[in-house]
Design an enzyme around this catalytic site. Structure first.
Site, PDB file in Angstrom:
ATOM      1  N   ASP A  77       8.499   8.175   8.422  1.00 19.49           N
ATOM      2  CA  ASP A  77       8.384   8.900   9.689  1.00 19.49           C
ATOM      3  C   ASP A  77       7.743   8.033  10.764  1.00 19.49           C
ATOM      4  OD1 ASP A  77       8.703  10.713   7.528  1.00 19.49           O
ATOM      5  OD2 ASP A  77       7.980  12.355   8.778  1.00 19.49           O
TER       6      ASP A  77
ATOM      7  N   ASN B  95      14.307  15.973   9.085  1.00 18.66           N
ATOM      8  CA  ASN B  95      14.349  17.380   9.485  1.00 18.66           C
ATOM      9  C   ASN B  95      14.067  17.577  10.975  1.00 18.66           C
ATOM     10  OD1 ASN B  95      11.576  16.617   8.532  1.00 18.66           O
ATOM     11  ND2 ASN B  95      11.081  18.631   9.358  1.00 18.66           N
ATOM     12  N   HIS B  96      13.552  16.548  11.668  1.00 21.26           N
ATOM     13  CA  HIS B  96      13.328  16.668  13.117  1.00 21.26           C
ATOM     14  C   HIS B  96      14.542  16.197  13.919  1.00 21.26           C
ATOM     15  CE1 HIS B  96       9.039  17.817  13.728  1.00 21.26           C
ATOM     16  NE2 HIS B  96       9.001  17.524  12.438  1.00 21.26           N
TER      17      HIS B  96
END
Length: 549
Positions: A218, A283-284
């Site tokens: 991330d 997921n973002h």
């Protein structure tokens, strides 16, 4: 009718019946022969299928590389780079302390990512560059303008040069990206997204990659962290001189101050080097997540697009970025040995296949849908619901905690992530690795104090590459896959002043930057209990403002 006529008629009927019986017998024989031929053909098809599977497995077995976690951890600050023995770290757990960390030249590991001597040379080179009258930004910009892999993709070159030139001038740990004063910035992003769509459409949902490979987790809008790793992983600031590939595991936007710049820079790199830079979806990378102003406020992608470009152009940029995000792959397999994904392993579904191998085969198929959203709807078909369940697991799942209750397959609910999500425990991982033949799972999705964490008997490695996440003091981690080794890299903060500065930075990534570390050459301190707790699944400290989602 006389007797002779009746006898003749009866004889004729008898002959007709015999003919029909013979014909029926012939048809039955033909049907039996046809069935025999069909059975034989099916047997041959099964045999050919089995032989094809054996050949494919043999080919994959020949291509598969055996991996193991390296016994060295590369701990990095801008003042020094140190290769530390994991055995030395383990010794501190048993009270032997941590006094004299091993260097690469004495560790017996000749294939290290960076030897101590190489690190010193790099540091001296960086110092000389900073003293150069031409300036660091001039050198890096010159490299990018001279070494063009695909001259036709001018939007990508324009954006890379613009971002690198701007950031290298200031090296601001709180870098919030370019200002909205440049009217061409937004339109150039739209051109980049349009140019990249055809390239991404050709990629399957499951990538097959070969090492050497650098893996990053991330980033969450932290451009300083991205710049730090790109500067060290990319040789001479160009993928043309870089022998390894780059793999990013998703979640490029939200929660950080420079979501637009991180996403744009990565997409531009993909456009310039499509076979060397690989981007997975997190997921973002969904509009319903990165437009959630209520949850993420000014750090969400939509809010930053509006701030930089205004409402009309900002909406266009946001939609264009999400259209590209929808085409990103969901997972990757490295050397047929390491499964890389943002969230977790898939959960078998009766509509998709009984085994994990069936699910991965479906992901590789060209017909696997690439959707803008994986949110369930009442109008979804059974197949589409199964596709969304598979994708949600890959993007949202987490390793289960030791106390987590699991079902008979090793999966359990994941209330932290919300409805329709799950976690996976050691039994599920055992089945997944056994059915696929893989050895490790490398994933992102969770912040870790030192940017790395091994769990589930050392077979699941979490990588998080956004330092100072949400005002915390966590480090940024990365992984380098090469020569059968999984090499761990943790970029540590040094000193309380820098940690306090990160906490004061607010809701974004603090970033790794020259100004964030002491410039005095020498070894730096290391809290080994924190490293061990993070890497090997011990208890972690809770950073201020930390949130899992």
């Amino acid at each position: 009718m006389d007797i002779a006529s009746a006898f003749a008629l009866e004889t004729e009927d008898w002959a007709c019946e015999n003919t029909l019986a013979e014909r029926l017998h012939e048809l039955r024989e033909e049907l039996d022969a046809e069935r025999t031929r069909r059975i034989e053909l099916e047997r041959k098809v099964d045999e050919l299928t089995r032989q094809n599977a054996e050949l494919r497995n043999a080919k994959q077995s020949n291509q598969k590389k055996h991996y193991e976690v390296s016994q060295n951890v590369l701990l990095v600050s801008k003042a020094d780079m140190t290769v530390v023995k994991l055995s030395e770290l383990l010794a501190c757990v048993y009270g032997e302390g941590f006094n004299n960390p091993y260097r690469a030249e004495s560790s017996g590991d000749s294939v290290g990512l960076l030897s101590f001597q190489t690190a010193r040379i790099m540091m001296e080179r960086e110092k000389s560059r900073k003293r150069s009258p031409s300036g660091y930004s001039a050198r890096i910009s010159m490299c990018h303008r001279e070494l063009q892999l695909h001259p036709s993709t001018s939007p990508a070159h324009c954006l890379v040069d613009k971002l690198l030139d701007h950031y290298s001038l200031y090296h601001d740990p709180a870098f919030v990206g370019l200002s909205q004063s440049d009217p061409a910035y937004g339109t150039t992003i739209l051109e980049l997204c349009a140019a990249l769509e055809d390239t991404l459409r050709r990629d399957p949902a499951l990538l097959r990659l070969e090492g050497p490979l650098a893996v990053m987790g991330d980033l969450h809008g932290s451009f300083p962290d991205l710049y730090f790793f790109i500067r060290h992983f990319v040789s001479f600031h160009s993928m043309a001189f870089t022998s390894h590939k780059l793999l990013f595991l998703g979640d490029y936007v939200d929660r950080g101050p420079a979501s637009v710049e991180v996403a744009v820079f990565l997409l531009a790199m993909k456009c310039l080097a499509p076979q060397s830079v690989w981007l997975l979806r997190g997921n973002h990378e969904f509009a319903e997540v990165n437009s959630n102003v209520k949850s993420y406020g000014a750090t969400c992608l939509l809010a930053q697009c509006y701030t930089k470009f205004g409402e009309e152009l900002g909406a266009q940029v946001h939609n264009a970025l999400n259209s590209v995000f929808a085409l990103l792959p969901l997972a990757a397999v490295v050397d047929n040995a390491i499964f890389c994904v943002h969230g977790g392993i898939p959960r078998p579904h009766s509509e998709m296949g009984r085994t994990h191998a069936d699910l991965l085969g479906l992901l590789e198929h060209s017909t696997f849908p690439k959707l803008n959203t994986f949110r369930r709807r009442s109008t979804d078909t059974v197949f589409l619901r199964a596709v969304k369940e598979l994708a949600n697991g890959l993007l949202w799942a987490d390793p289960a905690q030791p106390s987590q209750k699991l079902d008979e397959h090793g999966f359990g609910p994941n209330p932290v992530r919300g409805e329709h999500t799950y976690c996976f425990g050691p039994p599920a991982l055992d089945t997944f690795l056994e059915e696929t033949g893989y050895q490790f799972v490398i994933r992102a999705h969770e912040v870790k104090q030192h940017g790395l964490r091994l769990c589930q008997h050392g077979r699941v490695l979490t990588v998080f590459t956004s330092s100072g996440y949400c005002g915390g003091d966590n480090a940024a981690g990365a992984v380098f896959l090469s020569h059968g080794k999984i090499r761990l890299i943790s970029c540590l903060w040094e000193g309380p002043e820098q940690m306090n500065a990160a906490a004061e930075g607010g809701g974004g990534g603090g970033g790794l930057d020259d100004s964030s570390f002491s410039t005095v050459s020498g070894s730096f301190s290391l809290d080994t209990s924190r490293v061990m707790g993070d890497l090997f699944g011990g208890s972690e400290r809770t950073s201020p403002g930390r949130r899992r989602r």
